[in-house]
Scaffold this motif. Structure first.
Motif, PDB file in Angstrom:
ATOM      1  N   VAL A 139       0.829  -1.202  -0.163  1.00 21.75           N
ATOM      2  CA  VAL A 139       0.081  -0.087   0.050  1.00 21.75           C
ATOM      3  C   VAL A 139       0.933   1.180   0.014  1.00 21.75           C
ATOM      4  O   VAL A 139       1.383   1.753   0.976  1.00 21.75           O
ATOM      5  CB  VAL A 139      -0.761   0.079   1.141  1.00 21.75           C
ATOM      6  CG1 VAL A 139      -1.996   1.274   1.378  1.00 21.75           C
ATOM      7  CG2 VAL A 139      -1.654  -1.366   1.358  1.00 21.75           C
ATOM      8  N   HIS A 140       0.884   1.970  -1.205  1.00 19.08           N
ATOM      9  CA  HIS A 140       1.750   3.211  -1.112  1.00 19.08           C
ATOM     10  C   HIS A 140       0.835   4.438  -0.889  1.00 19.08           C
ATOM     11  O   HIS A 140       1.373   5.207  -0.521  1.00 19.08           O
ATOM     12  CB  HIS A 140       1.989   3.352  -2.652  1.00 19.08           C
ATOM     13  CG  HIS A 140       3.054   2.338  -3.394  1.00 19.08           C
ATOM     14  ND1 HIS A 140       4.241   2.388  -3.251  1.00 19.08           N
ATOM     15  CD2 HIS A 140       2.802   1.037  -3.609  1.00 19.08           C
ATOM     16  CE1 HIS A 140       4.856   1.250  -3.537  1.00 19.08           C
ATOM     17  NE2 HIS A 140       3.761   0.455  -3.897  1.00 19.08           N
ATOM     18  N   ALA A 141      -0.514   4.101  -1.017  1.00 19.81           N
ATOM     19  CA  ALA A 141      -1.505   5.176  -0.654  1.00 19.81           C
ATOM     20  C   ALA A 141      -2.799   4.691  -0.526  1.00 19.81           C
ATOM     21  O   ALA A 141      -3.119   3.650  -1.287  1.00 19.81           O
ATOM     22  CB  ALA A 141      -1.519   6.447  -1.507  1.00 19.81           C
ATOM     23  N   THR A 142      -3.908   5.064   0.275  1.00 20.15           N
ATOM     24  CA  THR A 142      -5.329   4.515   0.282  1.00 20.15           C
ATOM     25  C   THR A 142      -6.215   5.623  -0.283  1.00 20.15           C
ATOM     26  O   THR A 142      -5.731   6.767  -0.571  1.00 20.15           O
ATOM     27  CB  THR A 142      -5.640   4.048   1.540  1.00 20.15           C
ATOM     28  OG1 THR A 142      -5.686   5.335   2.365  1.00 20.15           O
ATOM     29  CG2 THR A 142      -4.587   3.462   2.423  1.00 20.15           C
ATOM     30  N   GLU A 143      -7.249   5.221  -0.769  1.00 19.56           N
ATOM     31  CA  GLU A 143      -8.313   6.301  -1.530  1.00 19.56           C
ATOM     32  C   GLU A 143      -8.500   7.154  -0.144  1.00 19.56           C
ATOM     33  O   GLU A 143      -8.742   8.440  -0.427  1.00 19.56           O
ATOM     34  CB  GLU A 143      -9.640   5.427  -1.756  1.00 19.56           C
ATOM     35  CG  GLU A 143     -10.622   6.108  -2.023  1.00 19.56           C
ATOM     36  CD  GLU A 143     -10.326   6.860  -3.620  1.00 19.56           C
ATOM     37  OE1 GLU A 143     -11.085   7.575  -4.098  1.00 19.56           O
ATOM     38  OE2 GLU A 143      -9.044   6.630  -4.042  1.00 19.56           O
ATOM     39  N   PHE A 144      -8.633   6.951   1.113  1.00 20.75           N
ATOM     40  CA  PHE A 144      -8.590   7.820   2.117  1.00 20.75           C
ATOM     41  C   PHE A 144      -7.350   9.104   1.985  1.00 20.75           C
ATOM     42  O   PHE A 144      -7.610  10.265   2.244  1.00 20.75           O
ATOM     43  CB  PHE A 144      -8.338   7.420   3.465  1.00 20.75           C
ATOM     44  CG  PHE A 144      -9.642   6.563   3.896  1.00 20.75           C
ATOM     45  CD1 PHE A 144     -10.643   7.024   4.415  1.00 20.75           C
ATOM     46  CD2 PHE A 144      -9.487   5.027   3.820  1.00 20.75           C
ATOM     47  CE1 PHE A 144     -11.905   6.316   4.513  1.00 20.75           C
ATOM     48  CE2 PHE A 144     -10.771   4.338   3.900  1.00 20.75           C
ATOM     49  CZ  PHE A 144     -12.061   5.063   4.588  1.00 20.75           C
ATOM     50  N   ASP A 145      -6.218   8.614   1.462  1.00 23.92           N
ATOM     51  CA  ASP A 145      -5.100   9.337   1.284  1.00 23.92           C
ATOM     52  C   ASP A 145      -5.201  10.463   0.176  1.00 23.92           C
ATOM     53  O   ASP A 145      -5.028  11.657   0.085  1.00 23.92           O
ATOM     54  CB  ASP A 145      -3.867   8.797   1.122  1.00 23.92           C
ATOM     55  CG  ASP A 145      -3.307   7.853   2.283  1.00 23.92           C
ATOM     56  OD1 ASP A 145      -3.397   8.509   3.268  1.00 23.92           O
ATOM     57  OD2 ASP A 145      -3.046   6.647   2.019  1.00 23.92           O
ATOM     58  N   ARG A 146      -5.868   9.900  -0.886  1.00 27.70           N
ATOM     59  CA  ARG A 146      -5.854  10.529  -2.227  1.00 27.70           C
ATOM     60  C   ARG A 146      -7.154  11.349  -2.129  1.00 27.70           C
ATOM     61  O   ARG A 146      -6.949  12.268  -3.084  1.00 27.70           O
ATOM     62  CB  ARG A 146      -6.188   9.415  -3.391  1.00 27.70           C
ATOM     63  CG  ARG A 146      -4.859   8.790  -3.795  1.00 27.70           C
ATOM     64  CD  ARG A 146      -4.952   7.729  -4.902  1.00 27.70           C
ATOM     65  NE  ARG A 146      -5.748   6.643  -4.449  1.00 27.70           N
ATOM     66  CZ  ARG A 146      -5.778   5.608  -3.812  1.00 27.70           C
ATOM     67  NH1 ARG A 146      -4.409   5.003  -3.535  1.00 27.70           N
ATOM     68  NH2 ARG A 146      -6.555   4.751  -3.922  1.00 27.70           N
ATOM     69  N   SER A 147      -8.119  11.189  -1.614  1.00 25.90           N
ATOM     70  CA  SER A 147      -9.407  11.678  -1.726  1.00 25.90           C
ATOM     71  C   SER A 147      -9.204  13.117  -0.553  1.00 25.90           C
ATOM     72  O   SER A 147     -10.204  13.994  -0.621  1.00 25.90           O
ATOM     73  CB  SER A 147     -10.633  11.023  -1.271  1.00 25.90           C
ATOM     74  OG  SER A 147     -10.514  10.690  -0.205  1.00 25.90           O
ATOM     75  N   GLY A 148      -8.312  13.132   0.194  1.00 27.78           N
ATOM     76  CA  GLY A 148      -8.017  14.038   1.332  1.00 27.78           C
ATOM     77  C   GLY A 148      -9.388  14.332   1.950  1.00 27.78           C
ATOM     78  O   GLY A 148      -9.905  13.661   2.892  1.00 27.78           O
ATOM     79  N   GLU A 149      -9.972  15.587   2.003  1.00 23.83           N
ATOM     80  CA  GLU A 149     -11.088  15.861   2.934  1.00 23.83           C
ATOM     81  C   GLU A 149     -12.426  15.318   2.200  1.00 23.83           C
ATOM     82  O   GLU A 149     -13.303  15.134   3.018  1.00 23.83           O
ATOM     83  CB  GLU A 149     -11.420  17.472   2.853  1.00 23.83           C
ATOM     84  CG  GLU A 149     -10.308  18.141   3.603  1.00 23.83           C
ATOM     85  CD  GLU A 149     -10.394  17.668   5.061  1.00 23.83           C
ATOM     86  OE1 GLU A 149     -11.370  17.796   5.563  1.00 23.83           O
ATOM     87  OE2 GLU A 149      -9.315  17.826   5.578  1.00 23.83           O
ATOM     88  N   GLN A 150     -12.486  15.069   0.924  1.00 23.08           N
ATOM     89  CA  GLN A 150     -13.759  14.308   0.243  1.00 23.08           C
ATOM     90  C   GLN A 150     -13.795  12.849   0.741  1.00 23.08           C
ATOM     91  O   GLN A 150     -12.950  12.114   1.127  1.00 23.08           O
ATOM     92  CB  GLN A 150     -13.543  14.336  -0.971  1.00 23.08           C
ATOM     93  CG  GLN A 150     -13.266  15.756  -1.973  1.00 23.08           C
ATOM     94  CD  GLN A 150     -12.862  15.936  -3.542  1.00 23.08           C
ATOM     95  OE1 GLN A 150     -13.189  14.762  -3.663  1.00 23.08           O
ATOM     96  NE2 GLN A 150     -12.357  16.788  -3.782  1.00 23.08           N
ATOM     97  N   SER A 151     -15.022  12.057   0.672  1.00 24.16           N
ATOM     98  CA  SER A 151     -15.142  10.813   0.766  1.00 24.16           C
ATOM     99  C   SER A 151     -14.382   9.802  -0.082  1.00 24.16           C
ATOM    100  O   SER A 151     -14.444   8.694   0.506  1.00 24.16           O
ATOM    101  CB  SER A 151     -16.640  10.620   0.999  1.00 24.16           C
ATOM    102  OG  SER A 151     -17.152  10.860  -0.383  1.00 24.16           O
TER     103      SER A 151
END
Length: 196
Positions: A139-151
């Motif tokens: 895991v280099h990044a999760t969707e939580f990382d990529r979306s920031g404040e968005q869901s």
């Protein structure tokens, strides 16, 4: 040892840092005598990479990155990006990638499978189910990382959840990434190793 490495890019065809990380990791593993079969979703030359076997899952050119892999736009935007079968262009590539991996492992038995991020997790699960080899999810990044404040994209969350649950071992790139995985995907911390 034979590793099936599932990645989404390699130098010089990068859209971000994932390809560089895969390149350096594969080079280090090969220097230790590991035999690597690396599958990418496009067709291109990779000059200077002679220490592993590179396989192309599709005839796509390397500039396929505009397919919306990280599109967290509105539902309307995602709906407009779908193809005639109802799949977004990136999902269609992922399906083709998974089919290629399914055929590939019939003739290439790995000792381990190493999948990088959500784009290759489904193919990693296919390879694990077909071969019985352990699945390592990096895991280099999760969707939580990529979306920031968005869901974020709920489909990507679902793919990540499934990939993390099916993994025999998880590698996170930082303590923060590990914390995000534990908190948001409810994965036991002892299943995750942080490798910087």
């Amino acid at each position: 040892m034979k590793i099936l490495m599932l990645g989404w890019e390699l130098p010089p065809h990068n859209s971000g840092g994932l390809g560089v990380a895969c390149y350096q990791m594969s080079k280090a593993l090969a220097s230790e005598g590991v035999d690597i079969d690396f599958i990418i979703p496009y067709t291109a030359k990779h000059p200077g990479i002679d220490y592993m076997n590179i396989y192309s899952a599709t005839p796509l050119p390397p500039n396929y990155h505009d397919l919306g892999a990280y599109n967290n736009g509105s539902e309307e935007d995602r709906e407009n990006a779908k193809d005639e079968y109802g799949l977004s262009p990136m999902r269609a590539v992922q399906r083709r990638y998974g089919k290629y991996v399914r055929k590939f492992v019939k003739n290439h038995q790995p000792d381990a499978i190493h999948a990088h991020d959500w784009l290759t997790m489904e193919a990693g699960i296919i390879a694990k189910e077909m071969t019985g080899a352990p699945l390592i999810v990096h895991v280099h990044a999760t969707e939580f990382d990529r979306s920031g404040e968005q869901s974020g994209n709920p489909l990507v969350h679902e793919i990540e959840q499934q990939g993390l649950l099916m993994a025999d071992r998880i590698i996170a790139v930082s303590e923060i990434t590990k914390e995000i995985i534990v908190k948001n995907y409810h994965i036991p911390p002892e299943k995750i190793e942080v490798v910087l």
